[in-house]
Design an enzyme around this catalytic site. Structure first.
Site, short mmCIF file in Angstrom:
data_model
loop_
_atom_site.label_atom_id
_atom_site.label_comp_id
_atom_site.label_asym_id
_atom_site.label_seq_id
_atom_site.Cartn_x
_atom_site.Cartn_y
_atom_site.Cartn_z
N GLN A 150 9.01 -4.21 -9.81
CA GLN A 150 8.40 -3.00 -9.26
C GLN A 150 9.53 -1.98 -9.25
OE1 GLN A 150 5.49 -1.59 -8.46
NE2 GLN A 150 6.66 0.21 -7.85
N GLY A 279 -0.75 -1.39 -3.96
CA GLY A 279 -2.12 -1.59 -4.43
C GLY A 279 -2.14 -1.67 -5.94
N GLY A 280 -1.43 -0.74 -6.54
CA GLY A 280 -1.35 -0.74 -7.99
C GLY A 280 -0.11 0.01 -8.42
N MET A 281 0.31 -0.25 -9.65
CA MET A 281 1.46 0.47 -10.22
C MET A 281 1.13 0.76 -11.67
SD MET A 281 4.39 1.84 -9.84
CE MET A 281 5.03 2.79 -11.22
N GLU A 282 1.27 2.05 -12.02
CA GLU A 282 0.76 2.57 -13.29
C GLU A 282 1.68 2.27 -14.47
OE1 GLU A 282 1.86 4.21 -10.61
OE2 GLU A 282 2.90 6.08 -11.12
N ASN A 283 2.22 1.07 -14.58
CA ASN A 283 3.11 0.78 -15.70
C ASN A 283 2.38 1.02 -17.03
OD1 ASN A 283 5.24 -0.01 -13.95
ND2 ASN A 283 4.13 -1.91 -13.55
N HIS A 306 -7.34 5.13 -10.17
CA HIS A 306 -6.11 5.83 -9.80
C HIS A 306 -4.99 5.51 -10.80
CE1 HIS A 306 -3.13 7.48 -6.85
NE2 HIS A 306 -2.35 6.60 -7.47
N GLU A 307 -4.75 4.23 -11.03
CA GLU A 307 -3.64 3.87 -11.92
C GLU A 307 -3.91 4.35 -13.35
OE1 GLU A 307 -1.28 3.27 -10.19
OE2 GLU A 307 -2.27 2.49 -8.40
N HIS A 310 -3.07 7.98 -13.80
CA HIS A 310 -1.64 8.24 -14.01
C HIS A 310 -1.28 8.30 -15.50
CE1 HIS A 310 0.29 8.42 -10.11
NE2 HIS A 310 -0.19 7.24 -9.72
N GLU A 329 1.24 11.90 -7.68
CA GLU A 329 0.25 11.23 -6.82
C GLU A 329 -0.91 12.13 -6.39
OE1 GLU A 329 0.25 8.20 -6.87
OE2 GLU A 329 2.29 7.67 -7.40
N ASP A 384 11.79 6.26 -1.65
CA ASP A 384 10.57 5.48 -1.43
C ASP A 384 9.67 6.09 -0.36
OD1 ASP A 384 10.63 3.59 -3.38
OD2 ASP A 384 11.72 2.10 -2.20
N TYR A 392 -0.32 12.36 -1.69
CA TYR A 392 -1.60 11.92 -2.23
C TYR A 392 -2.75 12.82 -1.78
CZ TYR A 392 0.50 7.43 -3.52
OH TYR A 392 1.27 6.46 -4.09
N ARG A 566 1.09 -6.71 0.40
CA ARG A 566 0.86 -5.29 0.13
C ARG A 566 1.17 -4.50 1.39
NH1 ARG A 566 -4.94 -2.56 -1.56
NH2 ARG A 566 -4.17 -0.42 -1.70
N1 BES Z 1 2.76 4.95 -8.22
C1 BES Z 1 2.12 4.46 -7.07
C2 BES Z 1 2.90 3.41 -6.35
C3 BES Z 1 4.24 3.86 -5.83
C4 BES Z 1 4.48 5.18 -5.44
C5 BES Z 1 5.25 2.94 -5.73
C6 BES Z 1 5.74 5.56 -4.99
C7 BES Z 1 6.50 3.32 -5.28
C8 BES Z 1 6.75 4.63 -4.89
C9 BES Z 1 0.72 3.96 -7.40
O1 BES Z 1 0.08 4.68 -8.40
C10 BES Z 1 -0.12 4.14 -6.18
O2 BES Z 1 -0.30 5.25 -5.78
N2 BES Z 1 -0.64 3.07 -5.63
C11 BES Z 1 -1.50 3.13 -4.48
C12 BES Z 1 -2.93 3.09 -4.95
C13 BES Z 1 -3.88 3.95 -4.27
C14 BES Z 1 -3.48 5.19 -3.62
C15 BES Z 1 -5.24 4.02 -4.92
C16 BES Z 1 -1.19 1.94 -3.62
O3 BES Z 1 -0.38 1.12 -4.01
O4 BES Z 1 -1.76 1.82 -2.55
ZN ZN Z 2 -0.36 6.62 -7.72
#
Ligand code: BES
Ligand code: ZN
Length: 622
Positions: A150, A279-283, A306-307, A310, A329, A384, A392, A566
């Site tokens: 991550q 929740g997710g990561m947009e790799n 969401h992902e 991105h 975001e 972070d 968001y 999570r």
């Molecule tokens: N890119 C983010 C996760 C992230 C942001 C990790 C900043 C580290 C630092 C990812 O796209 C995200 O926003 N995930 C959300 C999903 C949600 C808002 C639908 C999550 O993990 O909750």
């Molecule tokens: Zn995001």
């Protein structure tokens, strides 16, 4: 020709905004930038390390430069060498500075002849902040070990020595070896039919920022969900996951119809073990996702929308620094809402929006002024900390305001133009604003004043006339909740049989911070919330049950916390326990048992929470 001053003028001027000073990286992109990364790594499960070499292709910006400065964290560097055009190598002198807690160790390489390539042999630490190593017991199928990265925000440097700043983009390829029968995936094109022979190659031909570097390895099966999408997950999870995410191709088509072609080739999804901290990561090409969104009714798939979003906002047009993260975001949350509306209807989209709006309205006033801004002053903001609801939900609210003022047709065209204009670039808030002014605000005069825009972006709080969607369903739930709390409506008579996940979330979100115990007991008796498998509902229920003093919910809350890493679903439950000395002691026991299964980020967050709670209780005791 795009109007992008730094690029148009090329080497004549120092690229201004494109390489805006990034306080979270030691890199000196005005001297030299990495344009390509070639990785050769071994996934070593017994030693919990990645071991191998990173070869960086360099574009020297300053013809007098003598050093290459890279970001690293907890890496063991074995050697650094320059590679000449013929492939010959010679050793370079280097110095690894003592680690800074936030930024890691600056690696300064003496390169007076400005080589085209530099190769670093290294190994990661078992505690790398950007990697998690799971023994078989901590996976769903308990057969093979699992590892995943991550990198966002600044954790790529814990597994690759590089310029770890979102302003710098590079292509990459990789050769990765792993034990036989293990599948390796990366944030690049993945081949579902690749033999599990322990030898994988990857190619990411598009320039990406370092936080989108990703790798995972484990006992991973694959199911197709469409012509350019598949789900990757442990064998016992993959079929359920493929059913939950069956709409992926429709999501891609929806986003394409709004914002132009999906430019990355495939859109695959990897479902991780439940310790995945987000929740997710947009790799790119391979979104990483938490299994907590697989609930059987697709009610939490907006994480996938969401992902996927991105792929335009973030991966294609990228925030240049963490201070600009709302460009990733906020835009993505807006696009996510549009995909949800197109696929699941306006009611679903509005409910998801309202949940976020109400939570933001409740929380924003308690934040420090600087954190209330979309584009905060960079000073003192940890990389972070960008995962705040302001980026968001205030960000997407601003875009919905623009949509409302300018009308959907013109705003859609504007946003598509924005993605095309800045495609494959990293930009600052100020670059976004200059484009906004020229192509929307001034183009359609009289719809929105520039002061209003500045208030959204640089002001605190939420502008007064921010539009709020109507939701008759949520209004009805507000009434039911009020009657239930007043004691005029028994829990069993709540009209909740047909409530969807979001309606339950809304009901629970707006319970008092400390509800009456008897009420919570009635609610649980009627609706069996304790032990729910829907972790969004569970998190909200446990927080309120614990606050009410409902000890009967403790063991199930502990199970939720131990199973789920999570952060967003687990930390609030720790927080609820930490409010009383008894609860804190219990949470510490839960943590002691769960800790081994947690990601480094989750550990750090729980430990910080404990430290704060203890300090607070000590102050009260004095
Ligand atoms: N890119 C983010 C996760 C992230 C942001 C990790 C900043 C580290 C630092 C990812 O796209 C995200 O926003 N995930 C959300 C999903 C949600 C808002 C639908 C999550 O993990 O909750
Ligand atoms: Zn995001």
């Amino acid at each position: 020709m795009r109007l992008y001053p730094a690029l148009v003028l090329g080497a004549l001027v120092l690229p201004l905004a494109a390489f805006a000073n990034d306080p979270h990286s030691y890199a000196q992109p005005d001297q030299v930038v990495v344009t390509h990364l070639d990785l050769d790594l071994k996934v070593d499960f017994p030693h919990k390390q990645l071991d191998g070499r990173a070869t960086l292709t360099l574009d020297w910006k300053n013809p007098q430069a003598t050093t290459l400065v890279l970001d690293t964290r907890d890496l063991k560097i074995a050697s650094v060498e320059a590679v000449d055009a013929g492939g010959g190598t010679h050793a370079l002198k280097y110095a690894l500075a003592p680690a800074d807690k936030e930024l890691g160790s600056k690696l300064t390489i003496q390169a007076p002849r400005r080589p085209h390539e530099v190769r670093i042999a290294y190994a990661t630490s078992p505690d790398a902040s950007g990697l998690q190593w799971l023994p078989p017991a901590q996976t769903a199928d308990k057969k093979a070990p699992f590892m995943f990265s991550q990198s966002e925000s600044i954790h790529a440097r814990s597994w690759v020595p590089l310029q770890d700043s979102p302003a710098i983009r590079f292509t990459y390829d990789a050769h990765v070896t792993a034990p036989k029968d293990i599948r390796v995936v990366m944030s690049a094109l993945n081949d579902a039919k690749h033999p599990l022979d322990g030898d994988f190659r990857f190619d990411q031909p598009h320039p990406i920022p370092s936080y989108l570097l990703a790798i995972a390895a484990g006992d991973i099966a694959v199911r197709e969900t469409g012509p350019r999408s598949a789900v990757y997950a442990e064998p016992s999870v993959v079929d359920k996951a493929a059913r939950e995410f069956a709409d992926t191709e429709k999501m891609i088509e929806t986003a394409e119809s709004l914002y132009g072609p999906y430019r990355w080739g495939r859109y695959d999804l990897l479902v991780l073990p439940p310790s995945f901290p987000y929740g997710g990561m947009e790799n790119p090409d391979m979104t990483f996702a938490t299994p907590t969104i697989i609930v059987g009714d697709k009610s939490l798939v907006s994480v996938i929308s969401h992902e996927l979003a991105h792929s335009w906002s973030g991966n294609l047009v990228t925030s240049a620094a963490w201070r600009d993260i709302w460009l990733n975001e906020g835009f993505t949350t807006y696009v996510q809402g549009r995909i949800t509306e197109a696929l699941y209807g306006k009611r679903q989209a509005d409910e998801e929006t309202l949940l976020a709006i109400r939570a933001l309205q409740k929380g924003i006033g308690t934040m420090p002024a600087n954190s209330q801004r979309l584009a905060p002053e960079p000073r003192g903001v940890g990389a972070d900390d960008s995962l705040s609801s302001v980026a968001y939900d205030k960000g997407s609210w601003f875009l919905r305001t623009l949509e409302q003022r300018f009308g959907r047709k013109d705003f859609d065209a504007y946003l598509k133009g924005y993605f095309d204009h800045f495609a494959w670039h990293s930009i600052t808030t100020e670059q976004m604003l200059a484009y906004l002014r020229a192509n929307l605000i001034d183009k359609y005069p009289g719809k929105m004043g520039w002061d209003e825009v500045k208030d959204w972006v640089y002001g605190t709080g939420i502008p007064k006339d921010a539009p709020i969607p109507d939701s008759p369903q949520f209004d009805a739930i507000d009434k039911e909740r009020a009657a239930f709390l007043a004691g005029t409506l028994p829990a069993a008579k709540l009209d909740a049989k047909g409530w969807n996940t979001q309606e339950w979330m809304y009901f629970l979100d707006r319970l008092p911070d400390v509800p009456k115990l008897a009420r919570m007991q009635q609610l649980d008796a009627a609706w069996h919330l304790t032990g729910t498998r829907n972790a969004e509902i569970g998190m909200r229920w446990y927080v309120h049950a614990i606050a009410a003093g409902d000890k009967a919910a403790w063991p199930a809350a502990a199970e939720h916390m131990s199973r789920i890493g999570r952060l967003y679903l687990t930390l609030p439950v720790y927080g609820a326990f930490a409010k009383t000395p008894d609860g804190l002691a219990y949470a510490e026991q839960v943590y002691a048992r769960a800790k081994d299964g947690y990601h480094p980020l989750t550990r750090q967050a729980v430990e910080r929470l404990f430290a704060r709670a203890k300090a607070k209780q000590d102050r009260i005791a004095e």
